[in-house]
Design an enzyme around this catalytic site. Structure first.
Site, PDB file in Angstrom:
ATOM      1  N   HIS A 307      12.292  -1.632 -10.036  1.00 34.60           N
ATOM      2  CA  HIS A 307      13.222  -2.622  -9.249  1.00 34.60           C
ATOM      3  C   HIS A 307      14.427  -1.774  -8.902  1.00 34.60           C
ATOM      4  O   HIS A 307      14.927  -0.785  -9.992  1.00 34.60           O
ATOM      5  CB  HIS A 307      13.625  -3.838  -9.744  1.00 34.60           C
ATOM      6  CG  HIS A 307      14.352  -4.817  -9.069  1.00 34.60           C
ATOM      7  ND1 HIS A 307      15.657  -4.740  -8.807  1.00 34.60           N
ATOM      8  CD2 HIS A 307      13.752  -5.849  -8.457  1.00 34.60           C
ATOM      9  CE1 HIS A 307      15.907  -5.945  -7.962  1.00 34.60           C
ATOM     10  NE2 HIS A 307      14.881  -6.440  -7.635  1.00 34.60           N
ATOM     11  N   ASP A 364       7.587 -10.339  -8.701  1.00 33.89           N
ATOM     12  CA  ASP A 364       6.655 -10.404  -7.771  1.00 33.89           C
ATOM     13  C   ASP A 364       5.128 -10.102  -8.636  1.00 33.89           C
ATOM     14  O   ASP A 364       3.982 -10.386  -8.037  1.00 33.89           O
ATOM     15  CB  ASP A 364       6.586  -9.408  -6.692  1.00 33.89           C
ATOM     16  CG  ASP A 364       7.484  -9.963  -5.649  1.00 33.89           C
ATOM     17  OD1 ASP A 364       7.577 -11.056  -5.441  1.00 33.89           O
ATOM     18  OD2 ASP A 364       8.117  -9.098  -5.069  1.00 33.89           O
TER      19      ASP A 364
END
Ligand code: ACO
Length: 428
Positions: A307, A364
């Site tokens: 991320h 996700d």
């Protein structure tokens, strides 16, 4: 009194103001830099650049903190509904009972899409990707509500545009799904709450109402809440920058949907499941795929890992992982793909490559497994992300307008050819 930063260029020193946010993060204000010095800054990918001052969402990537309007995501995910969170993000406060009732009433009275819009649904090839359809359909709402194009809308008019986009999106999303199956569209029903209405339109048969399992409604609320905002990410920045040119809300949200589509952003949830299925079909050798992810000559990346901002853990992934276990257990689903996901996570979290680069599962990694358990096909996953992110985009768009932010227009450092004389086509 805050300190100032000093910038030395050649023999000149410039004082730059330092500003501090409410959670203590500091920024050097360079808004007058070019006027003062003739220089611009270069920050490709905006890794160090704050584009706005916002009071909506705070996140601390090092500590794994995420708060909407000051409320920790863990509390909101456990206690509130998606619509409460949407209200909080858009209007700044948790609603009172009366405010929530009025908000739900307004939303349920704007859920229909114009009958002429059905022609658009019919016009898309049945195999076209839902995200392309969603972006086009949301933008086309501007054609049906031209008052949204009006500059200087009154607060009431602006609020009506907000209600309309929020209310119509679940109808559009579920009709995209029905169209992909070749099934008849199910119309929204005012008696349902936002999430139940969406699930009914998606999984209902003809006009009959299906009993929506409360476990599914609750899971859907949690997933939407976890996706509802994430400060200045790629799609949200897109919404703000498009809105900064005074574009209407439908065009701005549509641009956000397009930005979210990419596999490095919201499209990752679809990619995760496709990756896990591929690993499963290949015999389930997770070590082999971890090695591929680490190989610089191999383009393969472990989707759902890493991320831009979270460098210790993604707090949303923690909540989702637990929700995922609970839902699969309650629905009695035994998913081999989940086992592969868990094994991958276990191996990766012990591997120096992932540890050194601070690569952890993101939101996700597990959301796709839940969507799959709920019965959604993989190409609908990113659309569900968009449905969740919508209140965040709206809140950010509204804030940008209220702050009267100038049109977004970055600078560049030009590296192309300098002066060249035009040559006739025959002499090239
Ligand atoms: N698998 C393998 N290696 C990775 C991964 C991954 N998923 N992610 C990053 N790396 C490596 C890079 O190769 C790079 O290695 P290097 O320093 O040896 O060159 C290093 O980690 C840093 O990666 P960057 O791409 O520079 O990090 P950035 O912050 O720009 O990208 C991103 C973040 C796009 C999320 C990236 O981690 C990625 O591609 N992840 C997979 C896609 C994904 O899951 N996206 C969803 C993000 S969450 C969301 O948008 C909702």
């Amino acid at each position: 009194m805050l300190e100032t930063a000093q910038l030395k260029i050649g023999d000149k020193t410039y004082d730059l103001p330092v500003i501090e946010g409410s959670e203590g993060e500091k920024a050097i204000d360079i808004s007058k830099l070019r006027d003062q010095t003739g220089y611009v800054t270069l920050d490709i990918g905006y890794k160090n650049t704050g584009a706005t001052q916002s009071a909506i969402t705070f996140l601390d990537g090092e500590l794994g903190i995420l708060k909407y309007r000051g409320y920790p995501i863990e509390q909101l995910a456990a206690k509130s509904s998606f619509i409460e969170v949407a209200y909080l993000l858009i209007y700044g406060e948790l609603p009172t009972e009366e405010q929530l009732k009025a908000f739900n009433f307004d939303l349920s009275h704007h859920t229909l899409v114009h009958e002429d819009m059905k022609k658009f649904f019919d016009g898309f090839p049945s195999k076209s990707h839902p995200m392309g359809q969603l972006s086009s359909l949301v933008c086309s709402l501007s054609a049906f509500y031209p008052e949204s194009l009006k500059q200087n809308q009154t607060p009431e008019e602006l609020n009506l545009s907000i209600i309309k986009v929020l209310a119509k999106m679940p109808t559009i999303v579920s009709w995209i799904y029905k169209k992909s199956l070749g099934h008849p569209y199910i119309y929204p029903q005012n008696k349902y709450d936002y999430v139940t209405n969406f699930l009914n339109m998606t999984f209902g048969q003809r006009t009959e109402v299906v009993d929506i399992d409360p476990v599914i409604v609750s899971a859907m609320n949690t997933l939407l809440i976890l996706h509802a905002d994430h400060e200045q990410n790629c799609s949200t920045s897109t919404v703000r920058i498009v809105g900064s040119s005074a574009s209407n809300i439908y065009a701005s949200v549509s641009a956000g949907i397009s930005a979210l589509w990419g596999p490095l952003h919201g499209g990752a949830n679809q990619e995760v499941i496709e990756m896990l299925q591929k690993i499963q079909e290949d015999g389930g050798d997770t070590d082999k795929w971890i090695a591929k992810a680490k190989d610089k000559n191999d383009p393969f990346r472990l989707m759902g890992f890493g991320h831009r901002v979270y460098k210790n853990f993604d707090p949303r992934a923690k909540i989702i992982k637990k929700a995922c276990d609970d839902i699969l257990e309650k629905l009695g689903i035994d998913d081999e793909v989940l086992e592969i996901a868990k094994k991958l996570e276990e191996v990766a979290l012990k591997d120096p490559y992932f540890i050194e680069r601070k690569l952890y599962p993101n939101v996700d990694f597990y959301s796709g497994i839940i969507y799959r358990a709920l019965g959604f096909p993989t190409d609908m996953f990113t659309v569900l992300f968009a449905l969740g992110r919508l209140p965040g985009w709206i809140a950010q768009w509204k804030e940008m307008k209220e702050h009267k932010e100038p049109i977004g227009r970055p600078r560049q450092i030009y590296t192309g050819a300098t002066n060249r004389d035009y040559t006739d086509i025959k002499n090239r």
